[in-house]
Design an enzyme around this catalytic site. Structure first.
Site, PDB file in Angstrom:
ATOM      1  N   GLY A 393       0.788  -1.233   0.000  1.00 13.90           N
ATOM      2  CA  GLY A 393       0.000   0.000   0.000  1.00 13.90           C
ATOM      3  C   GLY A 393       0.812   1.271   0.000  1.00 13.90           C
ATOM      4  N   GLY A 395       2.549   2.419  -2.694  1.00 15.66           N
ATOM      5  CA  GLY A 395       2.579   3.064  -4.002  1.00 15.66           C
ATOM      6  C   GLY A 395       3.392   2.363  -5.060  1.00 15.66           C
ATOM      7  N   LYS A 396       3.899   1.156  -4.776  1.00 15.35           N
ATOM      8  CA  LYS A 396       4.759   0.458  -5.741  1.00 15.35           C
ATOM      9  C   LYS A 396       3.995   0.120  -7.024  1.00 15.35           C
ATOM     10  CE  LYS A 396       5.693  -3.053  -3.138  1.00 15.35           C
ATOM     11  NZ  LYS A 396       4.673  -2.738  -2.122  1.00 15.35           N
ATOM     12  N   THR A 398       1.191   1.294  -8.020  1.00 19.51           N
ATOM     13  CA  THR A 398       0.684   2.527  -8.649  1.00 19.51           C
ATOM     14  C   THR A 398       1.747   3.144  -9.544  1.00 19.51           C
ATOM     15  OG1 THR A 398      -0.783   2.946  -6.768  1.00 19.51           O
ATOM     16  CG2 THR A 398      -0.265   4.812  -8.198  1.00 19.51           C
ATOM     17  N   GLU A 522       5.330  -8.554  -8.762  1.00 22.37           N
ATOM     18  CA  GLU A 522       5.315  -9.773  -7.950  1.00 22.37           C
ATOM     19  C   GLU A 522       5.281 -11.023  -8.834  1.00 22.37           C
ATOM     20  OE1 GLU A 522       5.835  -9.912  -4.902  1.00 22.37           O
ATOM     21  OE2 GLU A 522       5.432  -7.909  -4.162  1.00 22.37           O
TER      22      GLU A 522
END
Length: 603
Positions: A393, A395-396, A398, A522
Site C-alpha cells: 500500500g 505506491g509500488k 501505482t 510480484e
C-alpha cells in the site's frame, strides 16, 4: 407549461436524431432487412381492415344464400379473398422470421463490436469507477437489443400505424366523430401516464444498476468453477444465496412500486374505454336499424370500433416503447460518441529507447483524496534491471501503472526519451509488456494465453515456457499440446493449472510480446524456490537487451538488480544497489534483515 413544451420538443428532437443514427447503422448491415420490414408493416396495417371488410362480404353472402336457400356465388368470392389475404400474411411473416434470424444476429454483432471497441478505448480508471461500470453494464445488457427494438417500433409507427390508423379513422367518422374524439382523449391520457411510467421505470432501473450487477456477481460466484472449492470448504453457499435473495428482494420492491403506480391509471382508462364501447355499439345498432343496414354491415362497424380502439392502444404502445427504448439507446450513443482515441486499431511497437524519466510525479486515484505518490523523481536507463520494493500500500504498483500509462499523473511527467507516456499511448505506440499481481486467466488454449493473435512458432513458445520453468514433461502431458484449453469450462480435455503454473504462464505472456520494457509485478509470489530462481535467471539474461522493472516483496530477488528503488508512504526513500541501500536506507535495511533473520533463525 413552456418548460414542459420545451422538454417535449427537446426529447422528440433527440429521439428523431437517434432513430436516424439507428437506421444508418442497421442499413449499413442489411438494407434488404430494413426495406422488407417496412413492406411487412404496411401489409400488416392493411390486413385487419381488409380482413374485416371481406368478413362483412362473407356474412352478407351467407345471409343472401340463406334467403335463397342456395349457396350464392359471392360466398366463394369472399371466401377466396379471406383465404388469399390470410395465406399471404402468413407467407410474408414466415419469410420475415427467416430473414430476422440471420439479419438480427449480424446487426447485434455490428453493434456489440462497436461497444467492445469503445470500451477497449476507455481509460483504465473508468474500470475502477462504480458509476462508469454501471453505465457499461446498462449498455452491455440493453444496447444492441434496444436499437433493434427502437427501429422495429419506429417502423411500425410510420408504416403500420399510419396505414391502419387512416383506414380505421375514416370508418370511425362514419360511425360517430364524437365517439372517435372521446376515444382519442382517453388513450391520450394513458399515453401521458405511460410516458411518465417509462421515465420512472428507466430512472429506477438506472438507480438499481449497481444492485443488479451485485446480483449478477453473486450468481456468478455460485455457478463458476473458480469459486467452487472455497464455497465447499468454507460452506458459504447459504450465505451467498441469502445475500443474493436480499438483493433480489430490494430489486423486486422497486418493480412493485412501478406496478402500483401504473395500475390505477390503467384500470381507470380500461373502464372509460369499456363505457365508450357500449355507447359506440348502441349508436351502430341504432343507426343500422334506422338505415336498414345488413347484418354484415353492422358487424363490420362494430369490428371497426374494436379495430380503432386497438389502433389507438397500439399507437400509444409504440410511442411509449420508442421513448422507453430511447432512454437506453441514449446511453449507447453517449458511449459511441466518447473519444478516447483508438490505439487498439493503429498500434505500433517501439523497438528501443534510451531513458525513462519520472519528474516530480504526484498522484491521487480519481474520486479519492488520499495522495498515493508524492513528488517522485526517478531515471531508468535502457537495459537496466530495476526492483521496486516497499511495504504493502505504499505506491509500488501505482508507480508501475503510471509508467504503463494506465493512469496519468496529477502533477509532474513521465517521459520516454523526452516524450510523455500519455502522448505515446494516444499515438498507439506499444513499449511495454507486464505481468500483474492479479494476472488474467483466460479460458483459452495455452498458446492463446501466451501469444494471443500473434503468429509465433510453437517452438519459440515452448522455449519461453522452458525458460519460465515449465518442464518438458509438463508440456508432454498436455492432452493437445499448446492447443490444450486451460480450465474445463469449454472443453472436456482442458486442464486445471495450479496457481504457480498460472503465474509462469503469465510471466511467459509478458516475455513473449518482445517489448523493450518488461514490468513484472510480484512475478514469483506463487512459485517454489527453484522456479523462482530460474525466473530470476531468465530476467538476468534479458538484462541489457530489455529494460526490466520488477516489483517484489522478496528481497532475495532484488539483490541481483542493477538498481533498487525503495518506496515508503508514496515517496522514494532510497535508490541504489543492494550494498548501497544496506548502508543508508532504513526501510530497506529493516525489510531485508527481517526476511534474512527468518531464514537464519530456522537454520
Amino acid at each position: 407549461m413552456k418548460k414542459k413544451l420545451a422538454s417535449f420538443f427537446k426529447t422528440t428532437k433527440r429521439i428523431l436524431h437517434e432513430n436516424r443514427r439507428i437506421l444508418i447503422l442497421i442499413w449499413s448491415v442489411s438494407p434488404f432487412w430494413v426495406l422488407y420490414s417496412c413492406i411487412v408493416q404496411v401489409y400488416e396495417g392493411i390486413y385487419p381492415i381488409f380482413n374485416n371488410y371481406t368478413t362483412k362480404l362473407m356474412i352478407d353472402s351467407v345471409t343472401v344464400s340463406l334467403e335463397q336457400n342456395a349457396i350464392h356465388q359471392s360466398v366463394y368470392v369472399s371466401l377466396a379473398l379471406i383465404i388469399s389475404v390470410t395465406v399471404l400474411l402468413h407467407l410474408i411473416l414466415a419469410i420475415k422470421n427467416y430473414i430476422d434470424v440471420s439479419c438480427i444476429d449480424r446487426i447485434n454483432l455490428k453493434i456489440n463490436s462497436k461497444i467492445m471497441q469503445k470500451i477497449a478505448e476507455k481509460p483504465y480508471h473508468h474500470f475502477e469507477s462504480p458509476e462508469e461500470m454501471d453505465k457499461i453494464d446498462r449498455v452491455r445488457g440493453q444496447g444492441s437489443g434496444k436499437c433493434i427494438e427502437q427501429f422495429n417500433y419506429s417502423c411500425s409507427l410510420i408504416f403500420y400505424d399510419l396505414v391502419f390508423g387512416i383506414g380505421t379513422l375514416f370508418i370511425m367518422f362514419k360511425i360517430s366523430w364524437i365517439i372517435s374524439i372521446l376515444f382519442v382523449i382517453v388513450v391520450s391520457i394513458r399515453y401521458v401516464v405511460n410516458i411518465k411510467v417509462s421515465r420512472y421505470n428507466y430512472t429506477n432501473d438506472k438507480k438499481l444498476t449497481n444492485t443488479r450487477r451485485k446480483m449478477g456477481y453473486l450468481f456468478n460466484i455460485a455457478v463458476t468453477v473458480i469459486f467452487a472449492k472455497e464455497i465447499k470448504i468454507f460452506n458459504t453457499s447459504d450465505w451467498i444465496n441469502k445475500r443474493y435473495e436480499n438483493f433480489c428482494e430490494k430489486y423486486n420492491i422497486a418493480h412493485k412500486k412501478y406496478i402500483r403506480k401504473s395500475l390505477p391509471i390503467g384500470f381507470g382508462s380500461s373502464i372509460a374505454s369499456t363505457v365508450l364501447y357500449i355507447i359506440g355499439y348502441y349508436i351502430i345498432i341504432r343507426n343500422g336499424i334506422s338505415n336498414g343496414d345488413s347484418v354484415g354491415t353492422v358487424i363490420f362497424y362494430t369490428s371497426s370500433l374494436s379495430l380503432f380502439s386497438s389502433f389507438l392502444e397500439t399507437l400509444i404502445g409504440h410511442i411509449t416503447a420508442i421513448y422507453g427504448s430511447s432512454l437506453y439507446t441514449s446511453d449507447l450513443f453517449i458511449l459511441l460518441d466518447e473519444n478516447h482515441g483508438s490505439t487498439a486499431l493503429k498500434s505500433s511497437t517501439m523497438e528501443s529507447f534510451k531513458k525513462i524519466s519520472i519528474k516530480n510525479v504526484s498522484f491521487t486515484y480519481p474520486g479519492t483524496d488520499r495522495i498515493i505518490l508524492k513528488n517522485v523523481n526517478l531515471e531508468i536507463n535502457r537495459g537496466e534491471s530495476v526492483c521496486v520494493v516497499g511495504r504493502n500500500g505504499m505506491g509500488k504498483s501505482t508507480l508501475v501503472k503510471l509508467i504503463l500509462g494506465l493512469y496519468s499523473p496529477n502533477e509532474g511527467s513521465i517521459c520516454i526519451d523526452g516524450k510523455e507516456i500519455s502522448t505515446l499511448r494516444n499515438e498507439g505506440v506499444l513499449y511495454a509488456s507486464a505481468t500483474f499481481q492479479d494476472y488474467a486467466k483466460y479460458s483459452l488454449t495455452l498458446k492463446e494465453n501466451i501469444a494471443f493473435e500473434h503468429e509465433i512458432p510453437d517452438e519459440e513458445i515452448e522455449k519461453i515456457l522452458y525458460n519460465v520453468d515449465f518442464y518438458q514433461k509438463e508440456l508432454e502431458n498436455l492432452p493437445n499440446g499448446l492447443q490444450t484449453f486451460l480450465n474445463r469450462e469449454y472443453d472436456e480435455d482442458g486442464i486445471v493449472l495450479s496457481e504457480g503454473q498460472w503465474q509462469r504462464v503469465a510471466v511467459a505472456r509478458a516475455l513473449c510480446q518482445n517489448m523493450p520494457l518488461i514490468i513484472l509485478d510480484e512475478p514469483t509470489s506463487n512459485l517454489d524456490p527453484v522456479s523462482e530462481e530460474n525466473i530470476y535467471n531468465v530476467i538476468g539474461t534479458l538484462k541489457g537487451d530489455k529494460t526490466i522493472i520488477m516489483v517484489s516483496h522478496r528481497l532475495s530477488g532484488a539483490m541481483s538488480a542493477d538498481k533498487i528503488v525503495a518506496v515508503d508512504d508514496g515517496m522514494i526513500v532510497g535508490v541504489g544497489t543492494h550494498d548501497e541501500l544496506m548502508k543508508n536506507c532504513e526501510i530497506y535495511i529493516k525489510m531485508f534483515n527481517l526476511q534474512a533473520n527468518r531464514y537464519l533463525q530456522k537454520g
